[in-house]
Design an enzyme around this catalytic site. Structure first.
Site, PDB file in Angstrom:
ATOM      1  N   ASP A 181      44.123  37.678  32.296  1.00 26.22           N
ATOM      2  CA  ASP A 181      43.833  37.174  30.947  1.00 26.22           C
ATOM      3  C   ASP A 181      44.619  35.874  30.755  1.00 26.22           C
ATOM      4  OD1 ASP A 181      43.022  38.793  27.976  1.00 26.22           O
ATOM      5  OD2 ASP A 181      44.005  36.830  27.990  1.00 26.22           O
ATOM      6  N   ILE A 182      43.939  34.811  30.294  1.00 35.11           N
ATOM      7  CA  ILE A 182      44.648  33.517  30.164  1.00 35.11           C
ATOM      8  C   ILE A 182      45.578  33.451  28.952  1.00 35.11           C
ATOM      9  CG2 ILE A 182      43.299  31.791  31.458  1.00 35.11           C
ATOM     10  CD1 ILE A 182      41.957  31.136  28.734  1.00 35.11           C
ATOM     11  N   GLN A 186      37.396  42.209  18.546  1.00 31.55           N
ATOM     12  CA  GLN A 186      36.710  41.621  19.711  1.00 31.55           C
ATOM     13  C   GLN A 186      36.465  40.131  19.476  1.00 31.55           C
ATOM     14  OE1 GLN A 186      32.897  43.384  20.744  1.00 31.55           O
ATOM     15  NE2 GLN A 186      32.862  42.368  22.739  1.00 31.55           N
ATOM     16  N   HIS A 220      34.496  44.337  28.139  1.00 32.59           N
ATOM     17  CA  HIS A 220      35.671  44.206  29.015  1.00 32.59           C
ATOM     18  C   HIS A 220      36.749  45.175  28.571  1.00 32.59           C
ATOM     19  CE1 HIS A 220      36.174  41.420  25.640  1.00 32.59           C
ATOM     20  NE2 HIS A 220      37.467  41.679  25.730  1.00 32.59           N
ATOM     21  N   PHE A 221      37.616  45.509  29.529  1.00 31.52           N
ATOM     22  CA  PHE A 221      38.729  46.422  29.295  1.00 31.52           C
ATOM     23  C   PHE A 221      40.024  45.663  29.574  1.00 31.52           C
ATOM     24  CE2 PHE A 221      35.055  48.915  30.178  1.00 31.52           C
ATOM     25  CZ  PHE A 221      35.171  50.040  29.387  1.00 31.52           C
ATOM     26  N   HIS A 222      40.961  45.759  28.635  1.00 28.25           N
ATOM     27  CA  HIS A 222      42.272  45.145  28.825  1.00 28.25           C
ATOM     28  C   HIS A 222      43.181  46.129  29.554  1.00 28.25           C
ATOM     29  CE1 HIS A 222      41.805  41.846  25.767  1.00 28.25           C
ATOM     30  NE2 HIS A 222      40.900  42.691  25.297  1.00 28.25           N
TER      31      HIS A 222
END
Ligand code: 5GP
Length: 142
Positions: A34-35, A97, A103-105
């Site tokens: 993740d950026i 969101q 997507h899953f963190h």
């Protein structure tokens, strides 16, 4: 519910149109750093099949992605020497969101350390690359 729109950033990452710090890829999904990490080692598992979020995802998509979520959780926890790992997943703006492709963190957690705010600040590229290298090594080991 709003229809899926493939102009989102994760669709572009899946298609290779924009760069990412990639950790893993197979026919069903990609995993990337993740950026704007909320914790050291924050990464994302993104199914390739188009769905806006969990609410419109097929059972096939969900079944295929969960083993990869677990695999990344184990690898990120080990690589970052974290004390625990949290999984987060947001559905629709009211739930937080911001990118509308499922997507899953994966959020490694450290004793006594709170998460940074969601989508707060961009990470140092070199630090992300270094963490990614460690997570890739843990994936290969495990
Ligand atoms: P959401 O709020 O939709 O669950 O989370 C989207 C996540 O995607 C955020 O944590 C944000 O930091 C991350 N993100 C947004 N744009 C990009 C990007 O261009 N590349 C990467 N690797 N992550 C992104």
């Amino acid at each position: 519910m709003t229809a899926y729109d493939d102009g989102n950033i994760f669709s572009k990452i899946i298609k290779g149109e924009i760069p990412s710090e990639k950790l893993y890829e197979d026919a069903n999904a990609v995993a990337i750093m993740d950026i704007m990490p909320q914790t050291r080692g924050h990464c994302l598992v993104i199914p390739k099949a188009p769905s806006r979020n969990l609410l419109d995802a097929s059972d096939e998509t969900l079944s295929a992605v969960m083993p990869l979520v677990a695999k990344l959780a184990r690898a990120a926890k080990a690589a970052m020497q974290a004390d625990g790992v949290r999984i987060a997943q947001f559905n629709e703006p009211a739930a937080g969101q911001t990118v509308f492709h499922l997507h899953f963190h994966i959020l490694p957690m450290y004793e006594g350390v709170e998460l940074d705010l969601h989508s707060n600040r961009s990470a140092d590229k070199a630090a992300l690359a270094e963490q990614a290298e460690k997570i890739r090594a843990a994936l290969n080991a495990g």
